[in-house]
Scaffold this motif. Structure first.
Motif, short mmCIF file in Angstrom:
data_model
loop_
_atom_site.label_atom_id
_atom_site.label_comp_id
_atom_site.label_asym_id
_atom_site.label_seq_id
_atom_site.Cartn_x
_atom_site.Cartn_y
_atom_site.Cartn_z
N LEU A 126 0.85 -1.19 0.00
CA LEU A 126 0.00 0.00 0.00
C LEU A 126 0.89 1.24 0.00
O LEU A 126 1.92 1.27 0.67
N ALA A 157 -3.73 -9.09 -2.35
CA ALA A 157 -4.93 -8.28 -2.56
C ALA A 157 -6.15 -9.16 -2.81
O ALA A 157 -7.24 -8.91 -2.27
N SER A 206 1.88 -8.10 -5.43
CA SER A 206 0.84 -7.24 -4.89
C SER A 206 -0.55 -7.82 -5.11
O SER A 206 -1.44 -7.67 -4.28
N SER A 239 -9.02 -9.29 -0.23
CA SER A 239 -10.02 -8.41 -0.87
C SER A 239 -9.73 -6.94 -0.59
O SER A 239 -10.62 -6.14 -0.32
N ASN A 240 -8.47 -6.59 -0.67
CA ASN A 240 -8.03 -5.22 -0.45
C ASN A 240 -7.32 -4.75 -1.72
O ASN A 240 -6.16 -5.07 -1.95
N TYR A 241 -8.05 -3.99 -2.53
CA TYR A 241 -7.52 -3.59 -3.83
C TYR A 241 -7.13 -2.11 -3.89
O TYR A 241 -6.92 -1.58 -4.97
N ARG A 242 -7.01 -1.49 -2.75
CA ARG A 242 -6.68 -0.07 -2.73
C ARG A 242 -5.29 0.18 -3.32
O ARG A 242 -4.30 -0.42 -2.89
N GLY A 243 -5.24 1.05 -4.28
CA GLY A 243 -3.96 1.40 -4.90
C GLY A 243 -3.34 0.30 -5.75
O GLY A 243 -2.18 0.42 -6.15
N LEU A 244 -4.11 -0.76 -6.05
CA LEU A 244 -3.52 -1.89 -6.77
C LEU A 244 -3.04 -1.49 -8.16
O LEU A 244 -2.05 -2.05 -8.65
N TRP A 245 -3.72 -0.53 -8.78
CA TRP A 245 -3.32 -0.12 -10.14
C TRP A 245 -1.87 0.37 -10.18
O TRP A 245 -1.18 0.22 -11.19
N ASP A 264 -0.42 8.58 -4.36
CA ASP A 264 -0.37 7.53 -5.36
C ASP A 264 0.72 7.81 -6.40
O ASP A 264 1.41 6.88 -6.84
#
Length: 282
Positions: A157, A226, A222, A230-236, A162
């Protein structure tokens, strides 16, 4: 495609003790494989996929386990300890299965090699699927081992903005891929030390970039945690930054690798270890 192997061959994230073959040999081998169907949906190719999956599994399990244990046990591992774990596990897995699969362990590295025509595009989807599946299974294993209050997110994270993390991921993956390209694909490099060089690069990157972006350098690293959490915050950030950085690193090295020396002369001086061996045998 440059192959890295323990003791005699190839280079990472992406196998070490790199056995570097010249481009003509690699092209002829690839043409032969394509003509016979070998290398895709055959036993040798399946072995490569299994080796890549196992290497990625142990890489993610060990590295993320260091993160989880550090969070669960009052920072007992510490940032330097986590950095060392990541560096060492990459090094040992490169030497273990690099001669089988090429030891990418990283979708960004696989894609970067493919863009440089050092890895066949038709094998890219299978490699990436194996890497992501292995990373997810490794993260799931840790989730089962550390339940309840011991459950800590082992993913990456951004701690700042970002954009800051995106730029950091691009730079450190560029750095990593640049090193990989140098030690694993260039005949002039000391190929036998490729695993050590790649592991040391990852150790350094995690040491200074870990507190900023998590120092992923690897979309699978990453994505696995994720998916499990189930935590996709900032995955991009960790999909785009490492992939773009790896492609840029590979291409920049290709720009500076040019030499006007004959290939035979380059090969003769490719490794001081091989030169020492020849001298000792005389």
């Amino acid at each position: 495609m440059a192959e890295i192997s323990s003791g005699s061959a190839n280079g990472n994230h992406t196998g070490v003790a790199v056995n570097i073959k010249d481009d003509d040999d690699l092209n002829q081998q690839q043409l032969s494989d394509d003509a016979s169907g070998c290398g895709f949906l055959t036993i040798p190719f399946i072995q490569k996929i299994i080796a890549e999956a196992l290497g990625t599994y142990f890489l993610i399990f060990a590295g993320c386990a260091a993160v989880v244990v550090n969070a669960d046990k009052d920072k007992v591992v510490t940032l330097p300890g986590i950095s060392i774990v990541w560096g060492l596990v990459v090094m040992v897995m490169v030497y273990s299965v690099g001669h089988i699969s090429g030891a990418h362990f990283n979708p960004a590295v696989t894609i970067a090699f493919a863009t440089c025509k050092r890895f066949p595009w038709k094998q890219v989807p299978a490699y990436i699927a194996a890497q992501v599946l292995a990373a997810t299974l490794a993260s799931g294993t840790l989730r089962l081992l550390f339940k309840g209050r011991h459950d800590h997110f082992a993913g990456t994270l951004p701690t700042g903005s970002d954009v800051q993390s995106l730029v950091v991921e691009f730079i450190i993956t560029f750095y990593l891929m640049f090193v990989i390209s140098g030690v694993a694909t260039d005949n002039r490099a000391i190929g036998e030390l490729a695993g050590l060089a790649v592991g040391a690069t990852i150790l350094l990157n995690v040491m200074f970039a870990g507190p900023i972006s998590g120092a992923s350098m690897n979309p699978a690293r990453s994505l696995g945690p994720a998916i499990v959490s189930s935590n996709y915050r900032g995955l991009w950030i960790y999909m785009l930054g490492p992939t773009a950085g790896a492609i840029a690193g590979a291409w920049v090295y290709n720009i500076i690798r040019f030499t006007d020396k004959p290939l035979r002369e380059i090969t003769k001086s490719a490794s001081f270890l091989r030169s020492s061996t020849r001298s000792a045998s005389k």
